[in-house]
Scaffold this motif. Structure first.
Motif, PDB file in Angstrom:
ATOM      1  N   PRO A  36       0.807  -1.223   0.000  1.00 62.07           N
ATOM      2  CA  PRO A  36       0.000   0.000   0.000  1.00 62.07           C
ATOM      3  C   PRO A  36       0.843   1.278   0.000  1.00 62.07           C
ATOM      4  CG  PRO A  36      -0.893  -1.565   1.552  1.00 62.07           C
ATOM      5  CD  PRO A  36       0.443  -2.111   1.095  1.00 62.07           C
ATOM      6  N   HIS A  37       2.083   1.170   0.413  1.00 60.57           N
ATOM      7  CA  HIS A  37       3.011   2.308   0.441  1.00 60.57           C
ATOM      8  C   HIS A  37       3.145   2.970  -0.934  1.00 60.57           C
ATOM      9  CE1 HIS A  37       6.722   4.457   1.751  1.00 60.57           C
ATOM     10  NE2 HIS A  37       7.098   4.238   0.505  1.00 60.57           N
ATOM     11  N   ILE A  38       2.963   2.201  -2.000  1.00 58.66           N
ATOM     12  CA  ILE A  38       3.135   2.764  -3.345  1.00 58.66           C
ATOM     13  C   ILE A  38       2.018   3.735  -3.712  1.00 58.66           C
ATOM     14  CG2 ILE A  38       4.499   0.808  -4.166  1.00 58.66           C
ATOM     15  CD1 ILE A  38       1.977  -0.112  -5.709  1.00 58.66           C
ATOM     16  N   ASP A  39       0.904   3.679  -2.994  1.00 66.32           N
ATOM     17  CA  ASP A  39      -0.208   4.597  -3.226  1.00 66.32           C
ATOM     18  C   ASP A  39      -0.004   5.830  -2.344  1.00 66.32           C
ATOM     19  OD1 ASP A  39      -2.602   6.005  -3.264  1.00 66.32           O
ATOM     20  OD2 ASP A  39      -3.852   4.216  -3.154  1.00 66.32           O
ATOM     21  N   PRO A  40       0.232   6.998  -2.945  1.00 68.85           N
ATOM     22  CA  PRO A  40       0.463   8.200  -2.138  1.00 68.85           C
ATOM     23  C   PRO A  40      -0.664   8.495  -1.145  1.00 68.85           C
ATOM     24  CG  PRO A  40       0.990   8.633  -4.430  1.00 68.85           C
ATOM     25  CD  PRO A  40       0.339   7.276  -4.384  1.00 68.85           C
ATOM     26  N   ALA A  41      -1.878   8.108  -1.477  1.00 65.46           N
ATOM     27  CA  ALA A  41      -3.006   8.353  -0.563  1.00 65.46           C
ATOM     28  C   ALA A  41      -2.930   7.486   0.694  1.00 65.46           C
ATOM     29  CB  ALA A  41      -4.323   8.103  -1.292  1.00 65.46           C
ATOM     30  N   LEU A  42      -2.248   6.348   0.621  1.00 61.52           N
ATOM     31  CA  LEU A  42      -2.153   5.418   1.750  1.00 61.52           C
ATOM     32  C   LEU A  42      -0.814   5.475   2.472  1.00 61.52           C
ATOM     33  CD1 LEU A  42      -3.778   2.264   0.100  1.00 61.52           C
ATOM     34  CD2 LEU A  42      -4.884   3.936   1.593  1.00 61.52           C
ATOM     35  N   ARG A  43       0.178   6.060   1.845  1.00 64.69           N
ATOM     36  CA  ARG A  43       1.555   6.002   2.344  1.00 64.69           C
ATOM     37  C   ARG A  43       1.690   6.425   3.807  1.00 64.69           C
ATOM     38  NH1 ARG A  43       4.760   8.478  -1.734  1.00 64.69           N
ATOM     39  NH2 ARG A  43       4.415   6.459  -2.695  1.00 64.69           N
ATOM     40  N   GLU A  44       1.089   7.525   4.187  1.00 67.21           N
ATOM     41  CA  GLU A  44       1.228   8.034   5.556  1.00 67.21           C
ATOM     42  C   GLU A  44       0.259   7.372   6.534  1.00 67.21           C
ATOM     43  OE1 GLU A  44       3.615  10.117   6.646  1.00 67.21           O
ATOM     44  OE2 GLU A  44       4.459  10.262   4.632  1.00 67.21           O
ATOM     45  N   MET A  45      -0.690   6.615   6.009  1.00 66.62           N
ATOM     46  CA  MET A  45      -1.649   5.902   6.863  1.00 66.62           C
ATOM     47  C   MET A  45      -0.997   4.654   7.438  1.00 66.62           C
ATOM     48  SD  MET A  45      -5.177   6.025   4.739  1.00 66.62           S
ATOM     49  CE  MET A  45      -5.948   7.545   4.239  1.00 66.62           C
ATOM     50  N   THR A  46      -1.704   4.035   8.364  1.00 70.84           N
ATOM     51  CA  THR A  46      -1.230   2.781   8.948  1.00 70.84           C
ATOM     52  C   THR A  46      -2.372   1.772   8.973  1.00 70.84           C
ATOM     53  OG1 THR A  46      -1.863   3.227  11.250  1.00 70.84           O
ATOM     54  CG2 THR A  46       0.292   4.086  10.516  1.00 70.84           C
ATOM     55  N   ASP A 115      -1.902 -12.409  22.232  1.00 73.85           N
ATOM     56  CA  ASP A 115      -1.285 -11.100  22.439  1.00 73.85           C
ATOM     57  C   ASP A 115      -0.773 -10.620  21.088  1.00 73.85           C
ATOM     58  OD1 ASP A 115      -1.522 -11.098  25.298  1.00 73.85           O
ATOM     59  OD2 ASP A 115       0.164 -12.496  25.370  1.00 73.85           O
ATOM     60  N   VAL A 116      -0.959  -9.331  20.800  1.00 70.11           N
ATOM     61  CA  VAL A 116      -0.503  -8.753  19.541  1.00 70.11           C
ATOM     62  C   VAL A 116       0.387  -7.553  19.861  1.00 70.11           C
ATOM     63  CG1 VAL A 116      -1.167  -7.707  17.350  1.00 70.11           C
ATOM     64  CG2 VAL A 116      -2.643  -9.429  18.391  1.00 70.11           C
ATOM     65  N   PHE A 117       1.541  -7.501  19.200  1.00 65.63           N
ATOM     66  CA  PHE A 117       2.473  -6.390  19.353  1.00 65.63           C
ATOM     67  C   PHE A 117       2.855  -5.881  17.969  1.00 65.63           C
ATOM     68  CE2 PHE A 117       3.100  -9.269  22.928  1.00 65.63           C
ATOM     69  CZ  PHE A 117       2.897  -8.411  24.001  1.00 65.63           C
ATOM     70  N   HIS A 118       2.828  -4.579  17.812  1.00 69.01           N
ATOM     71  CA  HIS A 118       3.213  -3.953  16.550  1.00 69.01           C
ATOM     72  C   HIS A 118       4.509  -3.180  16.786  1.00 69.01           C
ATOM     73  CE1 HIS A 118      -0.563  -5.165  14.867  1.00 69.01           C
ATOM     74  NE2 HIS A 118      -1.229  -4.515  15.794  1.00 69.01           N
ATOM     75  N   ARG A 119       5.615  -3.818  16.495  1.00 61.45           N
ATOM     76  CA  ARG A 119       6.925  -3.254  16.798  1.00 61.45           C
ATOM     77  C   ARG A 119       7.191  -1.938  16.075  1.00 61.45           C
ATOM     78  NH1 ARG A 119      12.240  -6.316  14.866  1.00 61.45           N
ATOM     79  NH2 ARG A 119      11.905  -4.975  13.058  1.00 61.45           N
ATOM     80  N   ASP A 120       6.809  -1.841  14.802  1.00 57.47           N
ATOM     81  CA  ASP A 120       7.219  -0.688  13.997  1.00 57.47           C
ATOM     82  C   ASP A 120       6.058   0.155  13.462  1.00 57.47           C
ATOM     83  OD1 ASP A 120       9.876  -1.537  14.337  1.00 57.47           O
ATOM     84  OD2 ASP A 120       9.717  -2.900  12.629  1.00 57.47           O
ATOM     85  N   LEU A 121       4.855  -0.123  13.894  1.00 58.04           N
ATOM     86  CA  LEU A 121       3.677   0.554  13.372  1.00 58.04           C
ATOM     87  C   LEU A 121       3.750   2.076  13.516  1.00 58.04           C
ATOM     88  CD1 LEU A 121       0.788   0.248  12.174  1.00 58.04           C
ATOM     89  CD2 LEU A 121      -0.031   0.116  14.513  1.00 58.04           C
ATOM     90  N   ASP A 122       4.295   2.542  14.607  1.00 55.74           N
ATOM     91  CA  ASP A 122       4.335   3.994  14.858  1.00 55.74           C
ATOM     92  C   ASP A 122       5.638   4.659  14.461  1.00 55.74           C
ATOM     93  OD1 ASP A 122       1.700   4.192  15.915  1.00 55.74           O
ATOM     94  OD2 ASP A 122       2.404   3.245  17.750  1.00 55.74           O
TER      95      ASP A 122
END
Length: 128
Positions: A36-46, A115-122
């Protein structure tokens, strides 16, 4: 004294930030799927944004990955083993956390604690 409860741990991460988590029993590399990073509209989203979730879940092959990972975790837990699954993508903001959350939900539906952990999401978007 009661027995310890078996559980699944799911970790999402980005390969461009650091090595995969060393505690993982299974590492899944999602970089082969459309980013999704390739779409400029989604790039900054998570993965916290519904547009990202919808985009990732529409990606051909992702649903099969989620189903397979959830079933694998269920089998391991049924056999008496805790399991840690690490799902990685490039930056850890889109594909990996969506898949991690979906796998977690599916395994919870089997009745297991997760348990869910998002190491790099932020972390900031990786320029590439």
């Amino acid at each position: 004294m009661s027995e310890r409860e078996l559980r699944l741990c799911v970790i999402s991460f980005g390969f461009l930030h650091a090595e995969p988590p060393i505690e993982a029993d299974l590492i899944i590399d999602l970089r082969e799927y459309k980013d999704p990073h390739i779409d400029p509209a989604l790039r900054e989203m998570t993965a916290r944004d519904q547009a990202v979730v919808d985009t990732v879940l529409r990606t051909p092959g992702i649903a099969d990955q989620i189903t397979g990972l959830a079933f694998h975790a269920h089998l391991e837990l049924t056999e008496g083993f805790d399991v840690t699954i690490a799902a990685g993508c490039s930056g850890g903001r889109h594909r990996a956390p969506v898949v991690a959350e979906q796998v977690a939900a599916a395994v919870r539906a089997y009745g297991w604690p997760v348990d869910v952990f998002h190491r790099d999401l932020d972390k900031p978007v990786v320029n590439r």
